[in-house]
Write a protein that holds these residues in place. Sequence first.
Motif, PDB file in Angstrom:
ATOM      1  N   MET A   1       0.851  -1.174   0.000  1.00  0.00           N
ATOM      2  CA  MET A   1       0.000   0.000   0.000  1.00  0.00           C
ATOM      3  C   MET A   1       0.895   1.234   0.000  1.00  0.00           C
ATOM      4  N   LYS A   2       0.724   2.080  -1.018  1.00  0.00           N
ATOM      5  CA  LYS A   2       1.532   3.298  -1.143  1.00  0.00           C
ATOM      6  C   LYS A   2       0.666   4.510  -0.843  1.00  0.00           C
ATOM      7  N   VAL A   3       1.149   5.369   0.070  1.00  0.00           N
ATOM      8  CA  VAL A   3       0.430   6.561   0.499  1.00  0.00           C
ATOM      9  C   VAL A   3       1.240   7.796   0.115  1.00  0.00           C
ATOM     10  N   LEU A   4       0.586   8.719  -0.596  1.00  0.00           N
ATOM     11  CA  LEU A   4       1.191  10.003  -0.933  1.00  0.00           C
ATOM     12  C   LEU A   4       0.784  11.001   0.143  1.00  0.00           C
ATOM     13  N   ILE A   5       1.774  11.565   0.833  1.00  0.00           N
ATOM     14  CA  ILE A   5       1.527  12.573   1.862  1.00  0.00           C
ATOM     15  C   ILE A   5       1.856  13.936   1.263  1.00  0.00           C
ATOM     16  N   VAL A   6       0.901  14.866   1.351  1.00  0.00           N
ATOM     17  CA  VAL A   6       1.086  16.223   0.829  1.00  0.00           C
ATOM     18  C   VAL A   6       0.962  17.171   2.017  1.00  0.00           C
ATOM     19  N   GLU A   7       2.100  17.697   2.465  1.00  0.00           N
ATOM     20  CA  GLU A   7       2.112  18.492   3.693  1.00  0.00           C
ATOM     21  C   GLU A   7       3.268  19.479   3.645  1.00  0.00           C
ATOM     22  N   ASP A   8       2.973  20.765   3.819  1.00  0.00           N
ATOM     23  CA  ASP A   8       4.028  21.782   3.771  1.00  0.00           C
ATOM     24  C   ASP A   8       4.710  22.016   5.116  1.00  0.00           C
ATOM     25  N   ASP A   9       4.125  21.544   6.196  1.00  0.00           N
ATOM     26  CA  ASP A   9       4.735  21.681   7.514  1.00  0.00           C
ATOM     27  C   ASP A   9       5.668  20.486   7.758  1.00  0.00           C
ATOM     28  N   PRO A  10       6.989  20.731   7.898  1.00  0.00           N
ATOM     29  CA  PRO A  10       7.934  19.619   8.023  1.00  0.00           C
ATOM     30  C   PRO A  10       7.690  18.720   9.236  1.00  0.00           C
ATOM     31  N   VAL A  11       7.219  19.283  10.342  1.00  0.00           N
ATOM     32  CA  VAL A  11       6.966  18.478  11.536  1.00  0.00           C
ATOM     33  C   VAL A  11       5.790  17.526  11.301  1.00  0.00           C
ATOM     34  N   SER A  12       4.695  18.047  10.748  1.00  0.00           N
ATOM     35  CA  SER A  12       3.530  17.206  10.466  1.00  0.00           C
ATOM     36  C   SER A  12       3.858  16.151   9.414  1.00  0.00           C
ATOM     37  N   LEU A  13       4.640  16.532   8.414  1.00  0.00           N
ATOM     38  CA  LEU A  13       5.034  15.589   7.352  1.00  0.00           C
ATOM     39  C   LEU A  13       5.850  14.451   7.949  1.00  0.00           C
ATOM     40  N   LYS A  14       6.824  14.785   8.760  1.00  0.00           N
ATOM     41  CA  LYS A  14       7.677  13.753   9.365  1.00  0.00           C
ATOM     42  C   LYS A  14       6.870  12.850  10.295  1.00  0.00           C
ATOM     43  N   LEU A  15       5.946  13.443  11.048  1.00  0.00           N
ATOM     44  CA  LEU A  15       5.115  12.664  11.964  1.00  0.00           C
ATOM     45  C   LEU A  15       4.253  11.656  11.206  1.00  0.00           C
ATOM     46  N   MET A  16       3.536  12.123  10.178  1.00  0.00           N
ATOM     47  CA  MET A  16       2.689  11.203   9.411  1.00  0.00           C
ATOM     48  C   MET A  16       3.514  10.126   8.724  1.00  0.00           C
ATOM     49  N   ASP A  17       4.638  10.532   8.149  1.00  0.00           N
ATOM     50  CA  ASP A  17       5.516   9.573   7.479  1.00  0.00           C
ATOM     51  C   ASP A  17       5.991   8.505   8.460  1.00  0.00           C
ATOM     52  N   SER A  18       6.400   8.923   9.630  1.00  0.00           N
ATOM     53  CA  SER A  18       6.884   7.984  10.648  1.00  0.00           C
ATOM     54  C   SER A  18       5.787   7.023  11.103  1.00  0.00           C
ATOM     55  N   ILE A  19       4.609   7.554  11.369  1.00  0.00           N
ATOM     56  CA  ILE A  19       3.478   6.723  11.818  1.00  0.00           C
ATOM     57  C   ILE A  19       3.152   5.667  10.769  1.00  0.00           C
ATOM     58  N   LEU A  20       3.076   6.084   9.521  1.00  0.00           N
ATOM     59  CA  LEU A  20       2.667   5.165   8.457  1.00  0.00           C
ATOM     60  C   LEU A  20       3.751   4.145   8.109  1.00  0.00           C
ATOM     61  N   THR A  21       5.003   4.583   8.058  1.00  0.00           N
ATOM     62  CA  THR A  21       6.067   3.632   7.714  1.00  0.00           C
ATOM     63  C   THR A  21       6.274   2.600   8.824  1.00  0.00           C
ATOM     64  N   LYS A  22       6.110   3.007  10.081  1.00  0.00           N
ATOM     65  CA  LYS A  22       6.227   2.043  11.184  1.00  0.00           C
ATOM     66  C   LYS A  22       5.141   0.974  11.106  1.00  0.00           C
ATOM     67  N   LYS A  23       4.013   1.324  10.516  1.00  0.00           N
ATOM     68  CA  LYS A  23       2.909   0.372  10.376  1.00  0.00           C
ATOM     69  C   LYS A  23       3.034  -0.448   9.090  1.00  0.00           C
ATOM     70  N   GLY A  24       4.088  -0.173   8.297  1.00  0.00           N
ATOM     71  CA  GLY A  24       4.343  -0.990   7.114  1.00  0.00           C
ATOM     72  C   GLY A  24       3.887  -0.393   5.792  1.00  0.00           C
ATOM     73  N   TYR A  25       3.410   0.836   5.814  1.00  0.00           N
ATOM     74  CA  TYR A  25       2.991   1.481   4.572  1.00  0.00           C
ATOM     75  C   TYR A  25       4.198   2.072   3.858  1.00  0.00           C
ATOM     76  N   GLU A  26       4.171   2.038   2.541  1.00  0.00           N
ATOM     77  CA  GLU A  26       5.171   2.730   1.740  1.00  0.00           C
ATOM     78  C   GLU A  26       4.663   4.158   1.567  1.00  0.00           C
ATOM     79  N   THR A  27       5.503   5.132   1.824  1.00  0.00           N
ATOM     80  CA  THR A  27       5.061   6.520   1.729  1.00  0.00           C
ATOM     81  C   THR A  27       5.896   7.290   0.708  1.00  0.00           C
ATOM     82  N   VAL A  28       5.251   8.287   0.131  1.00  0.00           N
ATOM     83  CA  VAL A  28       5.910   9.257  -0.728  1.00  0.00           C
ATOM     84  C   VAL A  28       5.567  10.614  -0.129  1.00  0.00           C
ATOM     85  N   ALA A  29       6.579  11.384   0.202  1.00  0.00           N
ATOM     86  CA  ALA A  29       6.361  12.676   0.851  1.00  0.00           C
ATOM     87  C   ALA A  29       6.555  13.810  -0.143  1.00  0.00           C
ATOM     88  N   THR A  30       5.555  14.698  -0.213  1.00  0.00           N
ATOM     89  CA  THR A  30       5.663  15.913  -1.017  1.00  0.00           C
ATOM     90  C   THR A  30       5.321  17.095  -0.125  1.00  0.00           C
TER      91      THR A  30
END
Length: 136
Positions: free
Chosen positions: A1-30
């Motif tokens: 499962m690949k999730v595209l995260i679109v977030e301009d705030d670096p803290v929120s982007l890193k938080l969502m990316d971390s939460i999702l990748t720890k659960k096994g999701y593949e993420t793409v951050a923009t």
Amino acid sequence: MKVLIVEDDPVSLKLMDSILTKKGYETVATTSGREAIDYLDSGKLVDLVISDVMMPEIDGFQLLKYMNSHKKIQNIPVMLCTARNDKSSVLKGLDLGARDYIAKPIKAELLLEKVERMINKIPGYVLIVDDEALLR
């Protein structure tokens, strides 16, 4: 499962990316709506988009409108994520096709619950064959 995260705030982007990748999701951050559109237009597909609403240049609502107008990406489910959780913003997002909405600050359990729910509701097709118009 690949999730595209679109977030301009670096803290929120890193938080969502971390939460999702720890659960096994593949993420793409923009970090912008423009980057997300460029990624989606490149032909690289994702299973889910999580987008901030308030971003410069192209906001989350404009991203939804863009996705809705392009057949190749219009069926990708979108969750809006924002500090702007007033009723009119939520309704506008849902009217534009967002499948869910999550308010900031982001809580890991709630984000994962909503992502799981969205994954399990990815639309499919049902063929109904019946000669009775009323039953169809």
